[in-house]
Scaffold this motif. Structure first.
Motif, short mmCIF file in Angstrom:
data_model
loop_
_atom_site.label_atom_id
_atom_site.label_comp_id
_atom_site.label_asym_id
_atom_site.label_seq_id
_atom_site.Cartn_x
_atom_site.Cartn_y
_atom_site.Cartn_z
N GLU A 21 1.28 -7.08 -5.95
CA GLU A 21 0.58 -5.78 -5.90
C GLU A 21 1.51 -4.59 -6.09
O GLU A 21 1.06 -3.51 -6.44
CB GLU A 21 -0.16 -5.63 -4.56
N GLY A 22 2.80 -4.77 -5.86
CA GLY A 22 3.77 -3.67 -5.97
C GLY A 22 3.75 -2.98 -7.33
O GLY A 22 3.69 -1.74 -7.39
N PRO A 23 3.82 -3.72 -8.44
CA PRO A 23 3.80 -3.06 -9.75
C PRO A 23 2.51 -2.27 -10.01
O PRO A 23 2.54 -1.24 -10.69
CB PRO A 23 3.93 -4.22 -10.73
N VAL A 24 1.40 -2.72 -9.47
CA VAL A 24 0.13 -2.00 -9.64
C VAL A 24 0.20 -0.66 -8.90
O VAL A 24 -0.22 0.38 -9.42
CB VAL A 24 -1.06 -2.85 -9.12
N ILE A 25 0.75 -0.69 -7.69
CA ILE A 25 0.88 0.53 -6.90
C ILE A 25 1.87 1.49 -7.56
O ILE A 25 1.64 2.70 -7.61
CB ILE A 25 1.30 0.20 -5.45
N LEU A 26 2.96 0.95 -8.10
CA LEU A 26 3.94 1.77 -8.81
C LEU A 26 3.30 2.42 -10.03
O LEU A 26 3.52 3.62 -10.28
CB LEU A 26 5.13 0.92 -9.24
N ALA A 27 2.51 1.70 -10.77
CA ALA A 27 1.84 2.26 -11.95
C ALA A 27 0.89 3.38 -11.54
O ALA A 27 0.81 4.41 -12.23
CB ALA A 27 1.08 1.16 -12.69
N TYR A 28 0.19 3.20 -10.42
CA TYR A 28 -0.71 4.25 -9.93
C TYR A 28 0.09 5.49 -9.53
O TYR A 28 -0.33 6.63 -9.82
CB TYR A 28 -1.52 3.73 -8.75
N ALA A 29 1.24 5.29 -8.88
CA ALA A 29 2.09 6.42 -8.48
C ALA A 29 2.58 7.18 -9.70
O ALA A 29 2.56 8.42 -9.72
CB ALA A 29 3.27 5.93 -7.65
N LYS A 30 3.00 6.46 -10.72
CA LYS A 30 3.48 7.12 -11.93
C LYS A 30 2.34 7.85 -12.65
O LYS A 30 2.54 8.93 -13.18
CB LYS A 30 4.12 6.09 -12.87
N ILE A 87 8.43 2.96 -2.60
CA ILE A 87 8.13 3.54 -3.90
C ILE A 87 8.50 5.01 -3.84
O ILE A 87 8.16 5.69 -2.88
CB ILE A 87 6.64 3.37 -4.28
N GLY A 88 9.21 5.50 -4.85
CA GLY A 88 9.58 6.90 -4.88
C GLY A 88 10.89 7.11 -5.61
O GLY A 88 11.30 6.29 -6.43
N ARG A 113 -2.78 1.14 0.72
CA ARG A 113 -3.42 0.55 1.91
C ARG A 113 -4.69 -0.19 1.53
O ARG A 113 -4.93 -1.30 1.99
CB ARG A 113 -3.72 1.64 2.93
N ARG A 114 -5.51 0.46 0.71
CA ARG A 114 -6.75 -0.20 0.30
C ARG A 114 -6.46 -1.45 -0.53
O ARG A 114 -7.12 -2.47 -0.39
CB ARG A 114 -7.62 0.77 -0.52
N ARG A 115 -5.46 -1.36 -1.40
CA ARG A 115 -5.14 -2.46 -2.30
C ARG A 115 -4.53 -3.66 -1.55
O ARG A 115 -4.78 -4.80 -1.90
CB ARG A 115 -4.17 -1.94 -3.36
N VAL A 146 -1.44 7.93 -3.16
CA VAL A 146 -0.84 6.63 -3.47
C VAL A 146 -0.75 5.76 -2.22
O VAL A 146 -0.99 4.56 -2.28
CB VAL A 146 0.55 6.81 -4.13
N THR A 147 -0.43 6.37 -1.08
CA THR A 147 -0.38 5.61 0.17
C THR A 147 -1.75 5.07 0.51
O THR A 147 -1.89 3.90 0.90
CB THR A 147 0.14 6.50 1.31
#
Length: 159
Positions: free
Chosen positions: A37-46, A73-74, A137-139, A132-133
């Motif tokens: 799930e990390g890369p998905v969250i990173l893509a959302y942050a970007k 992430i950051g 959390r939801r993801r 993003v946080t």
């Protein structure tokens, strides 16, 4: 307020203690959720980062520690934080203030003057901490809950 922070600290310490005691096989199971799930969250942050030149967006990175099960992430490198110093200002906002500024002139001398800086609301640019946080959390909620229950159940059964 102090009581709440001590409760959070105790809960955090209990979770860390539980993670340290968890066998490697169960840690790997929980870690796989973060790694998928990390890369998905990173893509959302970007994607939620404002793009003027694209430098800030490209500097956002992800780091995962399988030992502590910590996902970050950051702006994680010193170089990124130094070059893109305005990232945290955009992220966390800024109070109105008067700052002392030192500038070099063409001759090499420095001049010092006061500069009024306007306030910037933190919700104006909500890069990593806010939306993003919540997205993370939801993801992560359901997959992590299932992985933790499976891992703790196995550890409790001695396997």
């Amino acid at each position: 307020m102090a009581a709440r922070s001590s409760v959070n600290r105790r809960a955090s310490q209990n979770i860390r203690r539980m993670i340290r005691r968890l066998p490697e096989a169960q840690k790997a199971e929980v870690a796989s959720v973060f790694q998928s799930e990390g890369p998905v969250i990173l893509a959302y942050a970007k994607a939620s980062t404002p793009k003027k030149t694209g430098k800030l967006r490209n500097a956002i990175t992800m780091k995962f520690s399988a030992k502590t099960l910590r996902l970050q992430i950051g702006l994680l490198t010193k170089k990124a934080r130094r070059e893109l110093f305005y990232g945290p200002i955009l992220e966390k906002g800024r109070k109105p203030q008067t700052v002392r500024v030192r500038r070099r002139t063409a001759s090499g001398d420095t001049i010092t003057y006061s500069l009024r800086v306007k306030a910037m609301d933190k919700s104006e640019y909500d890069i990593v901490f806010g939306r993003v946080t919540e997205f993370a959390r939801r993801r992560l909620k359901d997959p992590l809950k299932a992985a933790w229950q499976k891992a703790i159940g196995r550890a409790g059964n001695g396997g």
